[in-house]
Design a protein around this motif. Structure first.
Motif, PDB file in Angstrom:
ATOM      1  N   ARG A 103      68.304  67.622  72.237  1.00 42.31           N
ATOM      2  CA  ARG A 103      67.808  67.193  73.294  1.00 42.31           C
ATOM      3  C   ARG A 103      67.247  65.884  73.327  1.00 42.31           C
ATOM      4  NH1 ARG A 103      70.445  70.925  74.393  1.00 42.31           N
ATOM      5  NH2 ARG A 103      69.742  73.082  75.246  1.00 42.31           N
ATOM      6  N   LEU A 104      67.607  64.994  74.518  1.00 40.13           N
ATOM      7  CA  LEU A 104      67.208  63.734  74.669  1.00 40.13           C
ATOM      8  C   LEU A 104      65.765  63.675  75.106  1.00 40.13           C
ATOM      9  CD1 LEU A 104      70.402  61.808  75.983  1.00 40.13           C
ATOM     10  CD2 LEU A 104      69.510  62.081  73.673  1.00 40.13           C
ATOM     11  N   PRO A 105      64.870  62.992  74.521  1.00 41.51           N
ATOM     12  CA  PRO A 105      63.549  63.010  74.996  1.00 41.51           C
ATOM     13  C   PRO A 105      63.323  62.540  76.152  1.00 41.51           C
ATOM     14  CG  PRO A 105      63.501  62.127  72.549  1.00 41.51           C
ATOM     15  CD  PRO A 105      64.967  62.014  73.269  1.00 41.51           C
ATOM     16  N   HIS A 106      64.219  61.814  76.908  1.00 45.34           N
ATOM     17  CA  HIS A 106      63.927  61.191  78.268  1.00 45.34           C
ATOM     18  C   HIS A 106      65.069  61.861  79.208  1.00 45.34           C
ATOM     19  CE1 HIS A 106      67.024  58.907  75.755  1.00 45.34           C
ATOM     20  NE2 HIS A 106      67.927  58.864  77.038  1.00 45.34           N
ATOM     21  N   ASP A 107      65.724  62.874  78.703  1.00 43.90           N
ATOM     22  CA  ASP A 107      66.529  63.712  79.582  1.00 43.90           C
ATOM     23  C   ASP A 107      67.085  65.065  78.694  1.00 43.90           C
ATOM     24  OD1 ASP A 107      68.541  64.853  81.086  1.00 43.90           O
ATOM     25  OD2 ASP A 107      69.840  62.925  81.072  1.00 43.90           O
ATOM     26  N   LYS A 108      66.038  65.968  79.010  1.00 39.83           N
ATOM     27  CA  LYS A 108      66.080  67.372  78.303  1.00 39.83           C
ATOM     28  C   LYS A 108      67.489  68.041  78.363  1.00 39.83           C
ATOM     29  CE  LYS A 108      61.970  66.764  76.655  1.00 39.83           C
ATOM     30  NZ  LYS A 108      61.708  66.523  75.126  1.00 39.83           N
ATOM     31  N   GLY A 109      68.255  67.685  79.687  1.00 40.90           N
ATOM     32  CA  GLY A 109      69.301  68.468  79.934  1.00 40.90           C
ATOM     33  C   GLY A 109      70.580  67.747  79.058  1.00 40.90           C
ATOM     34  N   ARG A 110      70.352  66.600  78.176  1.00 37.74           N
ATOM     35  CA  ARG A 110      71.433  66.332  77.711  1.00 37.74           C
ATOM     36  C   ARG A 110      71.058  66.032  76.061  1.00 37.74           C
ATOM     37  NH1 ARG A 110      73.513  61.373  78.208  1.00 37.74           N
ATOM     38  NH2 ARG A 110      71.839  60.493  78.830  1.00 37.74           N
ATOM     39  N   GLY A 111      72.016  66.282  75.077  1.00 35.57           N
ATOM     40  CA  GLY A 111      71.624  65.906  73.811  1.00 35.57           C
ATOM     41  C   GLY A 111      72.591  64.696  73.412  1.00 35.57           C
ATOM     42  N   GLY A 112      72.565  64.328  72.068  1.00 38.09           N
ATOM     43  CA  GLY A 112      73.048  62.962  71.665  1.00 38.09           C
ATOM     44  C   GLY A 112      74.638  63.106  71.400  1.00 38.09           C
ATOM     45  N   ALA A 113      75.316  62.084  71.528  1.00 32.14           N
ATOM     46  CA  ALA A 113      76.858  62.003  71.288  1.00 32.14           C
ATOM     47  C   ALA A 113      77.184  62.800  70.299  1.00 32.14           C
ATOM     48  CB  ALA A 113      77.231  60.502  71.151  1.00 32.14           C
ATOM     49  N   LEU A 114      76.466  62.880  69.087  1.00 30.81           N
ATOM     50  CA  LEU A 114      76.671  63.650  67.905  1.00 30.81           C
ATOM     51  C   LEU A 114      75.991  64.984  67.634  1.00 30.81           C
ATOM     52  CD1 LEU A 114      77.329  60.748  65.795  1.00 30.81           C
ATOM     53  CD2 LEU A 114      79.116  61.729  66.767  1.00 30.81           C
ATOM     54  N   SER A 115      75.306  65.394  68.721  1.00 25.90           N
ATOM     55  CA  SER A 115      74.421  66.589  68.465  1.00 25.90           C
ATOM     56  C   SER A 115      75.004  67.789  67.765  1.00 25.90           C
ATOM     57  CB  SER A 115      74.200  67.004  70.087  1.00 25.90           C
ATOM     58  OG  SER A 115      73.254  68.319  70.006  1.00 25.90           O
ATOM     59  N   GLY A 116      74.027  67.968  66.807  1.00 24.44           N
ATOM     60  CA  GLY A 116      74.283  69.135  65.650  1.00 24.44           C
ATOM     61  C   GLY A 116      75.303  68.751  64.738  1.00 24.44           C
ATOM     62  N   VAL A 158      66.503  58.262  62.142  1.00 23.05           N
ATOM     63  CA  VAL A 158      66.904  59.408  62.912  1.00 23.05           C
ATOM     64  C   VAL A 158      65.749  59.591  63.962  1.00 23.05           C
ATOM     65  CG1 VAL A 158      67.744  61.759  63.137  1.00 23.05           C
ATOM     66  CG2 VAL A 158      68.692  60.187  61.391  1.00 23.05           C
ATOM     67  N   GLN A 159      65.867  59.908  65.128  1.00 24.23           N
ATOM     68  CA  GLN A 159      64.739  60.420  66.009  1.00 24.23           C
ATOM     69  C   GLN A 159      65.178  61.607  66.617  1.00 24.23           C
ATOM     70  OE1 GLN A 159      61.838  58.609  66.115  1.00 24.23           O
ATOM     71  NE2 GLN A 159      62.815  57.252  64.658  1.00 24.23           N
ATOM     72  N   ALA A 160      64.196  62.490  67.153  1.00 24.35           N
ATOM     73  CA  ALA A 160      64.391  63.809  67.757  1.00 24.35           C
ATOM     74  C   ALA A 160      65.175  64.741  67.412  1.00 24.35           C
ATOM     75  CB  ALA A 160      64.617  63.267  69.222  1.00 24.35           C
ATOM     76  N   VAL A 161      65.351  64.968  66.179  1.00 24.23           N
ATOM     77  CA  VAL A 161      65.874  66.050  65.511  1.00 24.23           C
ATOM     78  C   VAL A 161      64.875  66.825  64.599  1.00 24.23           C
ATOM     79  CG1 VAL A 161      67.608  66.523  63.309  1.00 24.23           C
ATOM     80  CG2 VAL A 161      68.136  64.727  65.148  1.00 24.23           C
ATOM     81  N   ALA A 162      64.896  68.060  65.026  1.00 29.45           N
ATOM     82  CA  ALA A 162      63.695  69.110  64.342  1.00 29.45           C
ATOM     83  C   ALA A 162      64.089  69.094  62.818  1.00 29.45           C
ATOM     84  CB  ALA A 162      63.870  70.359  64.991  1.00 29.45           C
TER      85      ALA A 162
END
Length: 437
Positions: free
Chosen positions: A309-322, A374-378
């Motif tokens: 989840r992007l911090p500034h757009d919770k409805g989207r993930g990064g281009a390589l999410s997961g 890396v940012q915003a990855v749990a």
């Protein structure tokens, strides 16, 4: 067994060569498949490279590996060569004999080698490029000349002047590439040139060089104008790196794993080469275990790329999410505060490519993974290089490694962006792949 490659002092070594569409040289693919190894280290170069520079990078970076790995490891080496462009007036630490890197002589004019590289990059556009070179050489103190230069760069980048007026960049395609017209081609040329001239000044350009003077007379904007020309090639290279990774390198690795099921593959990417190897993960099947590690050296793509989840757009993930979960080991992002290319120019170019509503000011949306990791990855881990060399790396997940203790040399405009050939970083790759003694 493959031989030591020409210009590369380790072996067995082969190269994978791709064109701009991701098509691979079949003969080289077969040569790679014949390498007798337990572990294959695969290194993709960055955007400011030609073939010669890429080979020297591979040679220098691979040199320490034979002395670092354990006796059960038989290493094979692969260089990934893809069509990028070398601005030869920008020095690379250890590669360019230019004396003091802090004073590289990077100015507004195009040197002959860079002019030649641009001709190969934009074939059939000799008239436009000749005029671009003439304007950069003369640097007239004229609004009309600067506006003409902006129009020429827009034409070279394939941006239609009518479409550029008021255009707003889109949300991105399946390859993670923004659609629409970047703001640096749509906004007022003088404002854009001034933004880049000020960034050059912040990067530490020599005082008094018109390429680095912020504000003031129109002549001072030509350094910013040249940087926009560089960023026009950046705009294309960003797209190309994703294509080469997803459509080229990824399928080649999948085919190789099918033929050599016991082979352990370790991916390394510098700058946009980090984007190449990361987008290759899109072609790795879920559950596959052949990619054992991935190390990004000053990666030139978003620090949110792997976020769910992007911090500034919770409805989207990064281009390589997961997609880090397709690596059976850690994904290591080495970063440095001394990399001004990623600290200043990457966010500026990214903002201009994605948000034509405003050109100035930065926020975390535009940060590069090679600047702050890396940012915003749990669950992602943050370490410094000394900790990694002393205690190793986690066995999986995203790991950010502050490599500023060694990645610190280089002149304007890119700083330490290319200062990556250090044994300490080779040790990081070995630790990530569990290949050490």
């Amino acid at each position: 067994m493959a031989d030591i490659g020409v210009g590369v002092g380790v072996g067995p070594y082969e190269e994978l060569t791709f064109d701009a569409e991701g098509d691979v040289d079949g003969g080289r693919r077969e040569a790679v498949a014949r390498i007798d190894a337990t572990d294959l280290v695969v290194f993709a170069h960055g955007w400011n490279s030609d073939r010669s520079t890429a080979t020297r990078l591979f040679d220098r970076f691979f040199a320490p590996f034979p002395g670092l790995v354990g006796p059960a490891v038989r290493l094979g080496y692969v260089g990934v060569v893809w069509p990028s462009i070398r601005f030869s007036d920008e020095p690379i630490p250890d590669f360019d004999d230019r004396g003091t890197l802090a004073e590289p002589g990077y100015g507004a004019a195009l040197d002959p080698a860079t002019r030649g590289a641009l001709g190969a990059f934009w074939p059939g556009r000799e008239a436009e490029l000749d005029r671009v070179a003439e304007l950069l050489e003369e640097r007239p103190e004229s609004e009309a000349a600067l506006i003409e230069f902006g129009a020429l760069v827009r034409e070279l980048a394939g941006v239609d002047a009518v479409d550029a007026v008021g255009a707003v960049a889109g949300s991105g395609s399946a390859l993670g590439v923004g659609v629409g017209v970047p703001a640096m081609f749509a906004e007022d040329a003088l404002s854009v040139f001034r933004a880049f001239a000020e960034a050059l000044a912040s990067a530490g350009g020599p005082a008094g060089d018109p390429g680095f003077t912020a504000g003031g007379a129109l002549r001072a904007l030509w350094g910013g104008a040249k940087e926009v020309l560089r960023q026009a090639t950046y705009y294309e290279m960003k797209k190309r790196a994703g294509v080469v990774g997803e459509r080229g390198l990824g399928p080649v690795l999948t085919g190789l794993a099918g033929r050599r099921p016991g082979l352990r593959i370790h991916l390394i990417g510098h700058s946009f080469g980090g984007r190449v190897v990361s987008f290759a993960l899109r072609a790795v099947p879920d559950g596959a275990r052949y990619v054992k590690s991935m190390t990004l050296l000053q990666g030139a793509f978003s620090h949110y790329a792997f976020a769910d989840r992007l911090p500034h757009d919770k409805g989207r993930g990064g281009a390589l999410s997961g997609l880090q979960r397709r690596v059976d080991g850690p994904v290591v992002a080495c970063h440095s505060p001394y990399d001004t290319s990623l600290k200043l120019f990457y966010p500026l170019a990214s903002r201009m490519a994605r948000d034509s509503a405003g050109l100035f000011g930065f926020d975390e949306r535009w940060g590069a993974i090679g600047h702050d990791g890396v940012q915003a990855v749990a669950g992602a881990t943050r370490l410094d290089l000394a900790e990694v060399l002393r205690a190793g790396l986690p066995g999986s997940g995203c790991v950010s490694v502050d490599a500023g203790s060694v990645v610190r040399r280089g002149g304007a405009p890119s700083g330490a962006h290319s200062d990556v050939c250090h044994e300490e970083l080779a040790r990081v790759v070995v630790a990530a792949g569990r290949m050490g003694r």
